[in-house]
Every structure is written in C-alpha cells, then in structure tokens.
Design an enzyme around this catalytic site. Sequence first.
Site, PDB file in Angstrom:
ATOM      1  CB  ILE A   1      -0.873   1.443 -14.196  1.00 29.76           C
ATOM      2  CG1 ILE A   1      -1.956   0.475 -14.675  1.00 29.76           C
ATOM      3  CG2 ILE A   1      -1.432   2.492 -13.239  1.00 29.76           C
ATOM      4  CD1 ILE A   1      -3.106   1.119 -15.416  1.00 29.76           C
TER       5      ILE A   1
ATOM      6  CE1 TYR B   1       4.612  -8.518 -11.740  1.00 23.92           C
ATOM      7  CE2 TYR B   1       3.700  -8.164 -13.937  1.00 23.92           C
ATOM      8  CZ  TYR B   1       3.730  -7.867 -12.581  1.00 23.92           C
ATOM      9  OH  TYR B   1       2.884  -6.911 -12.074  1.00 23.92           O
TER      10      TYR B   1
ATOM     11  CG  ASN C   1      -1.276  -3.435  -4.988  1.00 21.26           C
ATOM     12  OD1 ASN C   1      -1.431  -3.305  -6.198  1.00 21.26           O
ATOM     13  ND2 ASN C   1      -0.386  -2.708  -4.319  1.00 21.26           N
TER      14      ASN C   1
ATOM     15  CB  SER D   1      -0.084  -8.198 -14.616  1.00 18.42           C
ATOM     16  OG  SER D   1       0.639  -7.595 -15.675  1.00 18.42           O
TER      17      SER D   1
ATOM     18  CB  ALA E   1      -0.934   0.003   1.206  1.00 21.00           C
TER      19      ALA E   1
ATOM     20  CE  LYS F   1       1.224  -9.404 -10.453  1.00 19.92           C
ATOM     21  NZ  LYS F   1       0.590  -8.992  -9.190  1.00 19.92           N
TER      22      LYS F   1
ATOM     23  CB  VAL G   1       3.093 -10.560   1.072  1.00 17.83           C
ATOM     24  CG1 VAL G   1       2.319  -9.358   1.585  1.00 17.83           C
ATOM     25  CG2 VAL G   1       3.804 -10.249  -0.241  1.00 17.83           C
TER      26      VAL G   1
END
Length: 242
Positions: free
Chosen positions: A186, A153, A88, A140, A9, A157, A60
């Site tokens: 993004i 990645y 996230n 993603s 976050a 994902k 995490v």
Amino acid sequence: MKYALVTGAARGIGRAVALKLVGMGYKILLNYKSNTEAAEEVLRAVEALGGSGELMRFDVSNREDTERAISQWKAANPLDYIEILINNAGIRKDNLLLWMEPSEWSDVLDTNLNGFFNVTRLLVKDMMVKKYGRIINVVSLSGIKGLPGQTNYSAAKGGVIAATKALAQEVAKKGVTVNGVAPGFIKSDMTADLDEASLKRQIPAERFGTPEEVASLVGFLASPEASYITGEIISINGGLYT
C-alpha cells in the site's frame, strides 16, 4: 456520541481510516506516538469533513503509557465507551534474521503484537457490557505468507492474526466482532523505502493499493452490516497472494 479509536492515526492507513469513520458518524480518537504535527493535520482534516475528534498521544508498546491515556479518557467520559477499535499502529525494522539485532526483533513485536494486547484488553470489556463493538486489526500479507527480511514483522503480524481468531470466539456472543485486514503493498510512509517499480510487477493488479481502499474495507467491517462476520482475516493485496 459514538467513539472510535484509531491507533497510529497520524499517517497512511490510520489517517485514511479515521477520515472514513468520520463519515459513519463517529467522533475519532486519534492516537499517535510522537508526530504531533501530522496528528494535528489529521484532526484538521476530520474537522474539515464536519466531524470531530481529539488527539490521544501514547505509545501502544508501553503498557503504562497506554493505561494512563485510556484511563484519563474514561474518567473524562464516564457515560461513554469506545465502540470501534482499529489496531493500526505498527513499525517495520527489516533485516535478515542472521543479522537481526535483538532490539529489531523486540521493538517490532512490542509495537505490533504487544500493542494490540495493551490497547484491546482495556476496551473489550466495555464493548461486551454494552453488547456491541468492533475490533479491527490491521495485519499484513507478511503475517499470512511470511516475507524474507521480515521475520520479526511476520512473527508479530502472524501473532495478531492468531489472536484475532481466538478473541473473536471469546466475545462473539456479546455482540462484539473481531476481524483483521491484511494489506499487501500500500502506498504509505511504511512502504516509501520499497522498490515500487520492481514490486508491482509481482502484483496481478500491477499497482500498489491506496490507504483509502484499505479504509473502505475497514469501514464495512466496522459497520452494523458486518455483524455476522468475525474471526476473519481479509486480504487486500491486488491478487498478490490469496
């Protein structure tokens, strides 16, 4: 008090999601791994909006660290539960598979895929007992389409996407929904090293998206109005890949 946990976050999409959920009446649990200064700035932004939150520092990808932090929170809040979980937290370590180091593979899977497992398994039972919960996984475009230089990645994902669909079927009858949002390019720290000028020519919308646009989608999926949507992966990519 209604609680929402947002992992990763301290920046980008996670920060924007935290601020979105404040407006929905949630107390925000802001998870971060190491950037205390950035996490504290997000907490100040939450409070500036009239909301409240608390910092939860844990990695995490580390199961013991995650269990310790969440167990401590549960012990301090025995009458409450976390009804919204936004998975996230994520990292990229791009490389062609030919030259990829084992650590580049394992680090990305540990954070992006194992991190989903480490956090979600500790919270989903409470949601099922209370017969209400929202789990939203930030995946993603890479996990849907696959992108060269991102085999690690994409694998991570893609694994979360499959897990989203499976878990949704396990918990639907208990009033818990599980969905994923799949951003394209993004504007964030995660994409700061990319050639935006070149890449945006591939995007029909001709621009990168913003974290706030992703947060708006997450906010809807986290709301009671989305109670009949589960097991879905919703792309938000400016038309790049559908």
